[in-house]
Design a protein around this motif. Structure first.
Motif, PDB file in Angstrom:
ATOM      1  N   ARG A 213     -39.303 -28.373  57.281  1.00  0.00           N
ATOM      2  CA  ARG A 213     -38.722 -27.234  57.994  1.00  0.00           C
ATOM      3  C   ARG A 213     -37.623 -27.683  58.958  1.00  0.00           C
ATOM      4  NH1 ARG A 213     -41.616 -22.288  58.610  1.00  0.00           N
ATOM      5  NH2 ARG A 213     -43.364 -22.106  57.168  1.00  0.00           N
ATOM      6  N   ALA A 214     -37.793 -28.863  59.545  1.00  0.00           N
ATOM      7  CA  ALA A 214     -36.784 -29.357  60.480  1.00  0.00           C
ATOM      8  C   ALA A 214     -35.481 -29.715  59.779  1.00  0.00           C
ATOM      9  CB  ALA A 214     -37.333 -30.572  61.233  1.00  0.00           C
ATOM     10  N   LEU A 215     -35.570 -30.212  58.536  1.00  0.00           N
ATOM     11  CA  LEU A 215     -34.373 -30.669  57.822  1.00  0.00           C
ATOM     12  C   LEU A 215     -33.734 -29.586  56.961  1.00  0.00           C
ATOM     13  CD1 LEU A 215     -35.658 -34.201  56.743  1.00  0.00           C
ATOM     14  CD2 LEU A 215     -33.912 -33.711  58.453  1.00  0.00           C
ATOM     15  N   THR A 216     -34.500 -28.575  56.579  1.00  0.00           N
ATOM     16  CA  THR A 216     -33.980 -27.547  55.668  1.00  0.00           C
ATOM     17  C   THR A 216     -32.709 -26.857  56.179  1.00  0.00           C
ATOM     18  OG1 THR A 216     -36.148 -27.147  54.661  1.00  0.00           O
ATOM     19  CG2 THR A 216     -34.539 -25.363  54.517  1.00  0.00           C
ATOM     20  N   PRO A 217     -32.615 -26.496  57.469  1.00  0.00           N
ATOM     21  CA  PRO A 217     -31.410 -25.766  57.921  1.00  0.00           C
ATOM     22  C   PRO A 217     -30.103 -26.523  57.753  1.00  0.00           C
ATOM     23  CG  PRO A 217     -33.195 -25.518  59.517  1.00  0.00           C
ATOM     24  CD  PRO A 217     -33.626 -26.568  58.543  1.00  0.00           C
ATOM     25  N   VAL A 218     -30.125 -27.851  57.646  1.00  0.00           N
ATOM     26  CA  VAL A 218     -28.869 -28.607  57.536  1.00  0.00           C
ATOM     27  C   VAL A 218     -28.553 -28.994  56.095  1.00  0.00           C
ATOM     28  CG1 VAL A 218     -29.119 -29.507  59.870  1.00  0.00           C
ATOM     29  CG2 VAL A 218     -29.962 -30.860  57.939  1.00  0.00           C
ATOM     30  N   MET A 219     -29.390 -28.561  55.145  1.00  0.00           N
ATOM     31  CA  MET A 219     -29.152 -28.927  53.752  1.00  0.00           C
ATOM     32  C   MET A 219     -27.918 -28.213  53.189  1.00  0.00           C
ATOM     33  SD  MET A 219     -31.115 -31.181  52.649  1.00  0.00           S
ATOM     34  CE  MET A 219     -32.394 -32.074  53.499  1.00  0.00           C
ATOM     35  N   PRO A 220     -27.139 -28.899  52.345  1.00  0.00           N
ATOM     36  CA  PRO A 220     -25.949 -28.257  51.766  1.00  0.00           C
ATOM     37  C   PRO A 220     -26.330 -27.180  50.763  1.00  0.00           C
ATOM     38  CG  PRO A 220     -26.307 -30.404  50.768  1.00  0.00           C
ATOM     39  CD  PRO A 220     -27.303 -30.291  51.890  1.00  0.00           C
ATOM     40  N   ALA A 262     -25.264 -30.721  57.240  1.00  0.00           N
ATOM     41  CA  ALA A 262     -24.400 -30.085  58.234  1.00  0.00           C
ATOM     42  C   ALA A 262     -24.365 -30.871  59.541  1.00  0.00           C
ATOM     43  CB  ALA A 262     -24.884 -28.656  58.492  1.00  0.00           C
ATOM     44  N   ALA A 263     -25.488 -31.492  59.910  1.00  0.00           N
ATOM     45  CA  ALA A 263     -25.551 -32.263  61.157  1.00  0.00           C
ATOM     46  C   ALA A 263     -26.804 -33.117  61.123  1.00  0.00           C
ATOM     47  CB  ALA A 263     -25.579 -31.325  62.369  1.00  0.00           C
ATOM     48  N   PRO A 264     -26.792 -34.265  61.826  1.00  0.00           N
ATOM     49  CA  PRO A 264     -28.017 -35.083  61.912  1.00  0.00           C
ATOM     50  C   PRO A 264     -29.115 -34.355  62.684  1.00  0.00           C
ATOM     51  CG  PRO A 264     -26.057 -36.345  62.530  1.00  0.00           C
ATOM     52  CD  PRO A 264     -25.642 -34.917  62.468  1.00  0.00           C
ATOM     53  N   VAL A 265     -30.351 -34.627  62.312  1.00  0.00           N
ATOM     54  CA  VAL A 265     -31.511 -34.006  62.954  1.00  0.00           C
ATOM     55  C   VAL A 265     -32.419 -35.111  63.481  1.00  0.00           C
ATOM     56  CG1 VAL A 265     -33.483 -32.455  62.648  1.00  0.00           C
ATOM     57  CG2 VAL A 265     -31.388 -32.070  61.328  1.00  0.00           C
ATOM     58  N   ALA A 266     -32.917 -34.930  64.688  1.00  0.00           N
ATOM     59  CA  ALA A 266     -33.873 -35.866  65.274  1.00  0.00           C
ATOM     60  C   ALA A 266     -35.032 -35.077  65.860  1.00  0.00           C
ATOM     61  CB  ALA A 266     -33.216 -36.720  66.355  1.00  0.00           C
ATOM     62  N   GLY A 267     -36.164 -35.735  66.017  1.00  0.00           N
ATOM     63  CA  GLY A 267     -37.335 -35.068  66.568  1.00  0.00           C
ATOM     64  C   GLY A 267     -38.072 -35.962  67.544  1.00  0.00           C
ATOM     65  N   VAL A 268     -38.715 -35.333  68.535  1.00  0.00           N
ATOM     66  CA  VAL A 268     -39.470 -36.080  69.536  1.00  0.00           C
ATOM     67  C   VAL A 268     -40.727 -35.292  69.867  1.00  0.00           C
ATOM     68  CG1 VAL A 268     -38.237 -35.019  71.473  1.00  0.00           C
ATOM     69  CG2 VAL A 268     -39.316 -37.256  71.770  1.00  0.00           C
ATOM     70  N   ALA A 269     -41.821 -36.027  70.157  1.00  0.00           N
ATOM     71  CA  ALA A 269     -43.082 -35.395  70.510  1.00  0.00           C
ATOM     72  C   ALA A 269     -43.254 -35.428  72.033  1.00  0.00           C
ATOM     73  CB  ALA A 269     -44.250 -36.100  69.834  1.00  0.00           C
ATOM     74  N   MET A 270     -43.494 -34.262  72.621  1.00  0.00           N
ATOM     75  CA  MET A 270     -43.699 -34.142  74.059  1.00  0.00           C
ATOM     76  C   MET A 270     -45.185 -33.984  74.351  1.00  0.00           C
ATOM     77  SD  MET A 270     -40.562 -34.309  74.836  1.00  0.00           S
ATOM     78  CE  MET A 270     -40.743 -34.056  76.602  1.00  0.00           C
ATOM     79  N   GLY A 271     -45.597 -34.460  75.534  1.00  0.00           N
ATOM     80  CA  GLY A 271     -46.990 -34.346  75.936  1.00  0.00           C
ATOM     81  C   GLY A 271     -47.110 -33.719  77.310  1.00  0.00           C
ATOM     82  N   LEU A 272     -48.335 -33.345  77.648  1.00  0.00           N
ATOM     83  CA  LEU A 272     -48.597 -32.727  78.941  1.00  0.00           C
ATOM     84  C   LEU A 272     -49.954 -33.199  79.447  1.00  0.00           C
ATOM     85  CD1 LEU A 272     -47.926 -30.492  81.126  1.00  0.00           C
ATOM     86  CD2 LEU A 272     -49.336 -28.963  79.716  1.00  0.00           C
ATOM     87  N   VAL A 273     -49.996 -33.512  80.730  1.00  0.00           N
ATOM     88  CA  VAL A 273     -51.262 -33.778  81.415  1.00  0.00           C
ATOM     89  C   VAL A 273     -51.299 -32.833  82.615  1.00  0.00           C
ATOM     90  CG1 VAL A 273     -52.689 -35.471  82.623  1.00  0.00           C
ATOM     91  CG2 VAL A 273     -51.292 -36.173  80.666  1.00  0.00           C
ATOM     92  N   SER A 274     -52.350 -32.020  82.713  1.00  0.00           N
ATOM     93  CA  SER A 274     -52.405 -30.995  83.754  1.00  0.00           C
ATOM     94  C   SER A 274     -53.841 -30.844  84.271  1.00  0.00           C
ATOM     95  CB  SER A 274     -51.907 -29.659  83.195  1.00  0.00           C
ATOM     96  OG  SER A 274     -52.104 -28.618  84.122  1.00  0.00           O
ATOM     97  N   ASP A 275     -53.939 -30.609  85.572  1.00  0.00           N
ATOM     98  CA  ASP A 275     -55.240 -30.280  86.151  1.00  0.00           C
ATOM     99  C   ASP A 275     -55.279 -28.833  86.643  1.00  0.00           C
ATOM    100  OD1 ASP A 275     -53.634 -30.358  88.372  1.00  0.00           O
ATOM    101  OD2 ASP A 275     -54.725 -31.955  89.409  1.00  0.00           O
ATOM    102  N   GLY A 276     -54.303 -28.049  86.200  1.00  0.00           N
ATOM    103  CA  GLY A 276     -54.221 -26.651  86.602  1.00  0.00           C
ATOM    104  C   GLY A 276     -53.196 -26.401  87.669  1.00  0.00           C
ATOM    105  N   THR A 277     -52.998 -27.347  88.564  1.00  0.00           N
ATOM    106  CA  THR A 277     -51.998 -27.209  89.627  1.00  0.00           C
ATOM    107  C   THR A 277     -50.869 -28.228  89.472  1.00  0.00           C
ATOM    108  OG1 THR A 277     -53.310 -28.674  91.049  1.00  0.00           O
ATOM    109  CG2 THR A 277     -53.687 -26.288  91.262  1.00  0.00           C
ATOM    110  N   ARG A 278     -51.199 -29.411  89.014  1.00  0.00           N
ATOM    111  CA  ARG A 278     -50.193 -30.439  88.789  1.00  0.00           C
ATOM    112  C   ARG A 278     -49.935 -30.559  87.286  1.00  0.00           C
ATOM    113  NH1 ARG A 278     -52.935 -35.440  91.811  1.00  0.00           N
ATOM    114  NH2 ARG A 278     -54.705 -34.563  90.635  1.00  0.00           N
ATOM    115  N   HIS A 279     -48.650 -30.689  86.941  1.00  0.00           N
ATOM    116  CA  HIS A 279     -48.267 -30.763  85.530  1.00  0.00           C
ATOM    117  C   HIS A 279     -47.324 -31.945  85.339  1.00  0.00           C
ATOM    118  CE1 HIS A 279     -49.870 -26.674  85.084  1.00  0.00           C
ATOM    119  NE2 HIS A 279     -49.137 -26.339  86.138  1.00  0.00           N
ATOM    120  N   ALA A 280     -47.665 -32.829  84.435  1.00  0.00           N
ATOM    121  CA  ALA A 280     -46.808 -33.969  84.101  1.00  0.00           C
ATOM    122  C   ALA A 280     -46.380 -33.827  82.646  1.00  0.00           C
ATOM    123  CB  ALA A 280     -47.543 -35.283  84.322  1.00  0.00           C
ATOM    124  N   VAL A 281     -45.082 -33.734  82.418  1.00  0.00           N
ATOM    125  CA  VAL A 281     -44.535 -33.619  81.062  1.00  0.00           C
ATOM    126  C   VAL A 281     -44.065 -34.995  80.617  1.00  0.00           C
ATOM    127  CG1 VAL A 281     -42.769 -32.565  79.613  1.00  0.00           C
ATOM    128  CG2 VAL A 281     -43.847 -31.232  81.435  1.00  0.00           C
TER     129      VAL A 281
END
Length: 535
Positions: A213-220, A262-281
């Motif tokens: 799905r990530a690569l399909t939009p740039v296919m010729p 059409a253009a190069p595509v790259a991907g990255v995985a983001m994470g989260l650590v949260s205790d309800g009040t503090r959030h670290a991305v």
């Protein structure tokens, strides 16, 4: 902002669906069972003693670099904790010690991030692990790439096929075709395990579909690049986000194969650590951060925007501002990856691999399709046998000719154009003499299309025998001087030559030419003088 607005809109509609589900539950649902969390079997003083003694060594072990090196260090701490239990009590309390150490790993991981602002591998929250890229290391494939990010590595290959290679999908909605295939393989050795290699599981199907799905939009478009494309990603090593490594490696392999994306595509995985009040991305999470964290949020796209998203979340909800921060960090991480990828290969190669089939597309009148196919496919099989090319004809008259031999492709085009072309009066061809008769010769001017070159059209002078001028297999230039109602073609050779000096249409011959006696006329005989009395 646009993607966040779209997610907000979808969320509002989802709330309406959930409200309908709750109304249905209130009417016909059954009471939900209440499950109490399991109670720890060990006394608190036992756990407190282990925590106090092994918190330091465990913190040191968790900061060891390297997935397997860290696992070995943690195992050693676990073994030490079990060994600290009196031998007589180990059958009962040994499993307690292991369970307490596992709890401490999660606690210390989360505490380091939320309380100390540190990642256990020493990276900043928005830092991507070291990335290396290579392309073209497998010369026999049509395109190949090796993408490495930290301890995650993907070997990706790209194969170009013809329209015969499309995937036919039979679904409830009907039959469809897919010309871009992406297969993701996650062998057990990539995580240091030994297992049976069976068919694709849920992970392989899900990760492969996300990358596709990530690569399909740039296919010729098919009209611009009429190939069926297959990407295969083999994960050689995994420590977080192998699906995004597949996206990056897939882009590199496509560009190495000469696919005009059409253009190069790259991907990255983001994470989260949260205790309800503090959030670290966290940017570019490793396997441990995925396991003990609260979110795995994969973002793939180009410099201009996002192509695909996937989120796994373990907490009850996510504030919009945290989501916005995650997308902004993902954007910076994506640009960083694209810079490294484009330093390896800036744009698709100008030509495809010499091992890939060359596909030439021509368009014919749909009414002429039967002429190319022939009775029972005889004609098209003959073309394929002669040229070695694979030929596919669509109902709209589009013809694809695929072969690695350019000369064979051009020959196939020539034959097909000859079968479907309508010759016009006045056109000039260099034909081949295919058959000779007393009255003239049949000259092939186009593949499987010939015309009659009458003996009188061979030369301005009178011709006694056709074979006096041409032989079977000779090449001769001819001009179309007539086409009758049955599409029979009349050819002339003399029309391409200037008439001899003194030639007049009435005489049909030059001044110096001697008229042949009657006995010299083809099929004639010398009848002698006329007898008296006969009329």
């Amino acid at each position: 902002a646009q993607i966040l607005d779209a997610i907000d809109l979808a969320h509002r509609e989802i709330k309406n669906i959930i409200a309908a589900q709750r109304r249905l539950r209130d009417q016909v649902g059954k009471p939900k069972p209440t499950l109490a969390p399991p109670v720890a079997p060990w006394p608190e003083e036992f756990a407190a003693g282990l925590r106090q003694r092994f918190a330091g060594p465990l913190d040191v072990a968790l900061r060891v670099h390297g997935k397997f090196e860290q696992a070995d260090a943690v195992d050693q701490v676990e073994d030490d904790a079990v060994a600290s239990v009196p031998e007589a009590e180990r059958p009962e309390k040994g499993p307690w010690a292991k369970a307490i150490i596992h709890e401490m790993i999660k606690e210390q991981f989360r505490s380091a991030i939320l309380a100390k602002g540190e990642r256990l591998d020493g990276r900043a929250f928005d830092e991507v692990r070291k990335v290396t890229c290579e392309v073209g290391m497998l010369p026999r494939t049509h395109g190949s790439a090796l993408f490495t990010r930290g301890e995650t590595q993907a070997l990706v290959t790209c194969t170009l096929g013809t329209s015969d290679d499309v995937q036919v999908i039979e679904a409830l909605e009907g039959e469809s075709q897919q010309r871009f295939l992406l297969h993701y393989n996650f062998p057990p050795f990539s995580v240091g395990e030994v297992k049976f290699m069976r068919g694709p599981g849920r992970r392989e199907i899900g990760h492969g579909n996300l990358a596709r799905r990530a690569l399909t939009p740039v296919m010729p478009d098919k009209n611009a690049f009429p190939y069926t494309l297959r990407i295969v990603s083999d994960i050689l090593e995994s420590n977080g986000s192998s699906s995004m490594a597949t996206v990056c490696g897939g882009t590199l392999a496509l560009m190495d194969a000469g696919v005009p994306i059409a253009a190069p595509v790259a991907g990255v995985a983001m994470g989260l650590v949260s205790d309800g009040t503090r959030h670290a991305v966290l940017t570019d999470i490793a396997g441990q951060e995925d396991h003990y964290g609260d979110m795995d949020f994969k973002v793939a796209g180009t410099r201009e925007g996002i192509n695909a998203l996937q989120m796994d979340i373990k907490i009850g909800g996510l504030p919009r501002e945290v989501m916005e921060r995650a997308l902004e960090q993902a954007h910076r991480g994506r640009l960083h990856l694209l810079d490294i990828m484009e330093a390896t290969i800036a744009q698709p190669r100008p030509d495809i691999s010499s091992y890939a089939p060359r596909i030439i597309t021509i368009t014919i009148n749909p009414d002429n399709i039967r002429d190319v196919i022939g009775p029972g496919g005889k004609t098209i099989r003959a073309i394929q046998d002669e040229t070695g090319a694979r030929i596919n004809i669509e109902d709209d008259g589009r013809v694809e000719i695929a072969t690695a031999d350019e000369a064979a492709a051009n020959r196939a085009v020539q034959i097909i154009e000859g079968l479907t072309r309508l010759p016009q009066i006045g056109e000039i061809f260099e034909g081949t003499v295919k058959r000779i008769e007393p009255y003239g010769a049949f000259v092939e001017i186009l593949p499987n299309r010939d015309g009659l070159l009458h003996v009188s059209e061979l030369a301005w002078e009178r011709t006694r025998e056709v074979t006096d001028v041409i032989k079977l297999g000779d090449k001769i230039k001819v001009k179309i001087i007539g086409i009758d109602g049955s599409d029979r073609i009349k050819l002339s050779h003399r029309a391409l030559m200037p008439p001899p000096e003194g030639y007049t249409p009435e005489s049909g011959e030059g001044e110096g030419e001697r008229r042949r006696p009657h006995s010299d006329r083809p099929g004639g005989r010398d009848r002698g003088p006329r007898r008296e009395g006969r009329r």
